[in-house]
Design a protein around this motif. Structure first.
Motif, PDB file in Angstrom:
ATOM      1  N   LEU A 164      -7.510  -1.068  -7.654  1.00  0.00           N
ATOM      2  CA  LEU A 164      -8.592  -0.459  -6.855  1.00  0.00           C
ATOM      3  C   LEU A 164      -9.412  -1.991  -6.311  1.00  0.00           C
ATOM      4  O   LEU A 164      -9.687  -2.564  -7.510  1.00  0.00           O
ATOM      5  CB  LEU A 164      -9.534   0.326  -7.491  1.00  0.00           C
ATOM      6  N   HIS A 165      -9.517  -2.120  -5.201  1.00  0.00           N
ATOM      7  CA  HIS A 165     -10.064  -3.343  -4.773  1.00  0.00           C
ATOM      8  C   HIS A 165     -11.481  -3.584  -4.832  1.00  0.00           C
ATOM      9  O   HIS A 165     -12.395  -2.547  -4.964  1.00  0.00           O
ATOM     10  CB  HIS A 165      -9.764  -3.549  -3.385  1.00  0.00           C
ATOM     11  N   GLN A 166     -12.159  -4.778  -4.659  1.00  0.00           N
ATOM     12  CA  GLN A 166     -13.624  -5.042  -4.601  1.00  0.00           C
ATOM     13  C   GLN A 166     -14.158  -4.548  -3.242  1.00  0.00           C
ATOM     14  O   GLN A 166     -13.127  -4.485  -2.337  1.00  0.00           O
ATOM     15  CB  GLN A 166     -13.887  -6.519  -4.932  1.00  0.00           C
ATOM     16  N   SER A 167     -15.501  -4.748  -3.065  1.00  0.00           N
ATOM     17  CA  SER A 167     -16.112  -4.552  -1.621  1.00  0.00           C
ATOM     18  C   SER A 167     -16.445  -5.930  -1.165  1.00  0.00           C
ATOM     19  O   SER A 167     -17.046  -6.714  -1.884  1.00  0.00           O
ATOM     20  CB  SER A 167     -17.174  -3.729  -1.825  1.00  0.00           C
ATOM     21  N   PRO A 168     -16.361  -6.116   0.062  1.00  0.00           N
ATOM     22  CA  PRO A 168     -15.661  -5.057   1.252  1.00  0.00           C
ATOM     23  C   PRO A 168     -14.455  -5.550   1.483  1.00  0.00           C
ATOM     24  O   PRO A 168     -14.254  -6.146   2.498  1.00  0.00           O
ATOM     25  CB  PRO A 168     -16.793  -5.139   2.223  1.00  0.00           C
ATOM     26  N   GLN A 169     -13.249  -5.287   0.660  1.00  0.00           N
ATOM     27  CA  GLN A 169     -12.020  -5.584   0.982  1.00  0.00           C
ATOM     28  C   GLN A 169     -11.178  -4.417   1.016  1.00  0.00           C
ATOM     29  O   GLN A 169     -11.589  -3.298   1.255  1.00  0.00           O
ATOM     30  CB  GLN A 169     -11.424  -6.802   0.132  1.00  0.00           C
ATOM     31  N   THR A 170      -9.815  -4.733   0.980  1.00  0.00           N
ATOM     32  CA  THR A 170      -9.016  -3.487   0.959  1.00  0.00           C
ATOM     33  C   THR A 170      -7.819  -3.831   0.019  1.00  0.00           C
ATOM     34  O   THR A 170      -7.999  -4.848  -0.888  1.00  0.00           O
ATOM     35  CB  THR A 170      -8.119  -3.550   2.435  1.00  0.00           C
ATOM     36  N   SER A 171      -6.768  -3.144   0.197  1.00  0.00           N
ATOM     37  CA  SER A 171      -5.695  -3.274  -1.041  1.00  0.00           C
ATOM     38  C   SER A 171      -4.976  -4.663  -0.664  1.00  0.00           C
ATOM     39  O   SER A 171      -4.157  -5.024  -1.462  1.00  0.00           O
ATOM     40  CB  SER A 171      -4.464  -2.194  -0.808  1.00  0.00           C
ATOM     41  N   LYS A 172      -5.324  -5.063   0.560  1.00  0.00           N
ATOM     42  CA  LYS A 172      -4.629  -6.630   0.833  1.00  0.00           C
ATOM     43  C   LYS A 172      -5.178  -7.500  -0.040  1.00  0.00           C
ATOM     44  O   LYS A 172      -4.644  -8.636  -0.293  1.00  0.00           O
ATOM     45  CB  LYS A 172      -4.871  -6.941   2.132  1.00  0.00           C
ATOM     46  N   GLN A 173      -6.450  -7.036  -0.913  1.00  0.00           N
ATOM     47  CA  GLN A 173      -7.035  -7.825  -1.981  1.00  0.00           C
ATOM     48  C   GLN A 173      -5.683  -8.568  -2.788  1.00  0.00           C
ATOM     49  O   GLN A 173      -5.688  -9.888  -3.227  1.00  0.00           O
ATOM     50  CB  GLN A 173      -7.964  -7.540  -2.551  1.00  0.00           C
ATOM     51  N   PHE A 174      -4.802  -7.577  -3.207  1.00  0.00           N
ATOM     52  CA  PHE A 174      -3.767  -7.962  -4.028  1.00  0.00           C
ATOM     53  C   PHE A 174      -2.381  -8.513  -3.404  1.00  0.00           C
ATOM     54  O   PHE A 174      -1.468  -8.373  -3.995  1.00  0.00           O
ATOM     55  CB  PHE A 174      -3.364  -6.771  -4.895  1.00  0.00           C
ATOM     56  N   THR A 175      -2.453  -8.897  -2.202  1.00  0.00           N
ATOM     57  CA  THR A 175      -1.279  -9.382  -1.573  1.00  0.00           C
ATOM     58  C   THR A 175      -0.592 -10.632  -2.518  1.00  0.00           C
ATOM     59  O   THR A 175       0.847 -10.348  -2.509  1.00  0.00           O
ATOM     60  CB  THR A 175      -1.602  -9.971  -0.228  1.00  0.00           C
ATOM     61  N   SER A 176      -1.179 -11.439  -3.002  1.00  0.00           N
ATOM     62  CA  SER A 176      -0.711 -12.462  -3.836  1.00  0.00           C
ATOM     63  C   SER A 176      -0.001 -11.755  -5.254  1.00  0.00           C
ATOM     64  O   SER A 176       0.906 -12.699  -5.543  1.00  0.00           O
ATOM     65  CB  SER A 176      -1.649 -13.488  -4.078  1.00  0.00           C
ATOM     66  N   VAL A 177      -0.402 -10.910  -5.682  1.00  0.00           N
ATOM     67  CA  VAL A 177       0.430 -10.339  -6.800  1.00  0.00           C
ATOM     68  C   VAL A 177       1.367  -9.059  -6.711  1.00  0.00           C
ATOM     69  O   VAL A 177       1.844  -8.840  -7.812  1.00  0.00           O
ATOM     70  CB  VAL A 177      -0.738 -10.022  -7.800  1.00  0.00           C
ATOM     71  N   TYR A 178       1.640  -8.501  -5.694  1.00  0.00           N
ATOM     72  CA  TYR A 178       2.483  -7.478  -5.588  1.00  0.00           C
ATOM     73  C   TYR A 178       3.734  -7.846  -6.099  1.00  0.00           C
ATOM     74  O   TYR A 178       4.362  -7.193  -6.931  1.00  0.00           O
ATOM     75  CB  TYR A 178       2.506  -6.936  -4.200  1.00  0.00           C
ATOM     76  N   GLU A 179       4.268  -9.019  -5.613  1.00  0.00           N
ATOM     77  CA  GLU A 179       5.812  -9.319  -5.904  1.00  0.00           C
ATOM     78  C   GLU A 179       5.696  -9.856  -7.146  1.00  0.00           C
ATOM     79  O   GLU A 179       6.731  -9.516  -8.097  1.00  0.00           O
ATOM     80  CB  GLU A 179       6.049 -10.617  -4.739  1.00  0.00           C
ATOM     81  N   VAL A 180       4.739 -10.500  -7.595  1.00  0.00           N
ATOM     82  CA  VAL A 180       4.786 -10.931  -8.966  1.00  0.00           C
ATOM     83  C   VAL A 180       4.670  -9.797 -10.157  1.00  0.00           C
ATOM     84  O   VAL A 180       5.573  -9.887 -11.031  1.00  0.00           O
ATOM     85  CB  VAL A 180       3.623 -12.042  -9.200  1.00  0.00           C
ATOM     86  N   LEU A 181       3.945  -8.808  -9.897  1.00  0.00           N
ATOM     87  CA  LEU A 181       3.871  -7.822 -10.805  1.00  0.00           C
ATOM     88  C   LEU A 181       5.240  -6.957 -10.709  1.00  0.00           C
ATOM     89  O   LEU A 181       5.551  -6.552 -11.684  1.00  0.00           O
ATOM     90  CB  LEU A 181       2.603  -6.800 -10.243  1.00  0.00           C
ATOM     91  N   ASN A 182       5.716  -7.005  -9.409  1.00  0.00           N
ATOM     92  CA  ASN A 182       7.201  -6.086  -9.488  1.00  0.00           C
ATOM     93  C   ASN A 182       7.869  -6.685 -10.379  1.00  0.00           C
ATOM     94  O   ASN A 182       8.740  -6.139 -10.953  1.00  0.00           O
ATOM     95  CB  ASN A 182       7.241  -6.095  -8.036  1.00  0.00           C
TER      96      ASN A 182
END
Length: 277
Positions: A33-51
């Motif tokens: 869940l992202h901070q304001s005022p952003q979107t789920s793109k906030q986690f762009t850099s970690v999606y692949e790493v977490l996967n």
């Protein structure tokens, strides 16, 4: 040039319309869940790493932000919490870990309070237990800088927003990342001020006191609300605690590997230890 890692994207039906999410599809489920005022793109850099670390990262656009439909009223954190079970139902997931950053940390708290049977653990990445004096000051700042925001005819408001975010970033600000963040601010279907307004009217102190399941306080020393993480730690010494050195408000982009390692360790191992105590 190799193609970037892009999670699958989809929509779930929610109480206020469609809820947009990103999903890496494999591993132990973790809602982001992202901070304001952003979107789920906030986690762009970690999606692949977490996967790659074994975590199924599911980033959700808060209603009114990104591609999620807005609520037909000025929402509260309590209103936003109900979107998480809707996304989990859509994906056929009964229980997930829930991580929230800044405003998202409050929403994560409410998800755990309203739907404890759907939450495996909570990660509060930047909690904000405001006292009454601070709340008044934060809300006044939101009114001055966001509710009364002026859109300049020459587009100067975009430059001002960029310059503000550039100053907030901390050491070695990255113009490309800041451009993404500023763009997110203006792309939603609701006024961007609703995010901080919801955060600052919410009583996170009371919410933190009521949490009962495994909970991790995650912070970094350069976070502008670092002191509130220390207050939370004193309030709830039973919570687990991880502190990353450096970074700023954009810690996910600034300390990507350290952040992902800390989060995955909690999701895959440490939260289970806390549950069994």
């Amino acid at each position: 040039m190799p193609n970037p890692y892009i999670p699958s994207r989809g929509y779930a039906d929610g109480p206020y319309g469609q809820i947009h999410f990103r999903d890496t599809g494999e591993g132990v489920p973790l809602v982001l869940l992202h901070q304001s005022p952003q979107t789920s793109k906030q986690f762009t850099s970690v999606y692949e790493v977490l996967n790659k670390l074994g975590v199924r990262a599911i980033g959700i656009d808060t209603p009114g932000f990104g591609e999620s439909d807005p609520a037909p009223f000025v929402p509260t954190i309590q209103d936003w919490a109900v979107i998480v079970p809707a996304v989990l139902d859509h994906l056929g997931i009964h229980k997930a870990h829930v991580l929230g950053h800044h405003t998202g940390a409050m929403t994560a708290t409410e998800v755990a309070l309203q739907f404890p049977d759907r939450v495996q653990s909570v990660i509060l990445n930047g909690p904000l237990p405001l006292n009454d004096k601070d709340r008044v000051e934060f809300l006044a700042g939101t009114e001055e800088r966001e509710i009364n925001f002026v859109y300049d005819s020459d587009g100067g408001h975009l430059k001002k927003s960029f310059e503000t975010r550039f100053r907030m970033y901390g050491d070695s600000p990255d113009p490309e990342t800041i451009t993404r963040i500023v763009t997110e601010k203006f792309q939603g279907y609701a006024p961007f001020w609703i995010g901080h307004h919801a955060a600052f009217v919410y009583d996170h102190t009371e919410g933190i006191k009521r949490l009962t399941g495994p909970t991790l306080i995650l912070t970094n020393t350069g976070d502008m609300i670092y002191d509130y993480a220390q207050m939370t730690r004193k309030m709830r010494p039973d919570f687990s605690y991880i502190e990353l050195a450096g970074g700023g408000v954009d810690v996910v982009d600034q300390l990507t590997q350290q952040w992902s390692t800390a989060v995955s360790r909690w999701v895959l191992h440490d939260s289970h230890t806390m549950r069994n105590k």
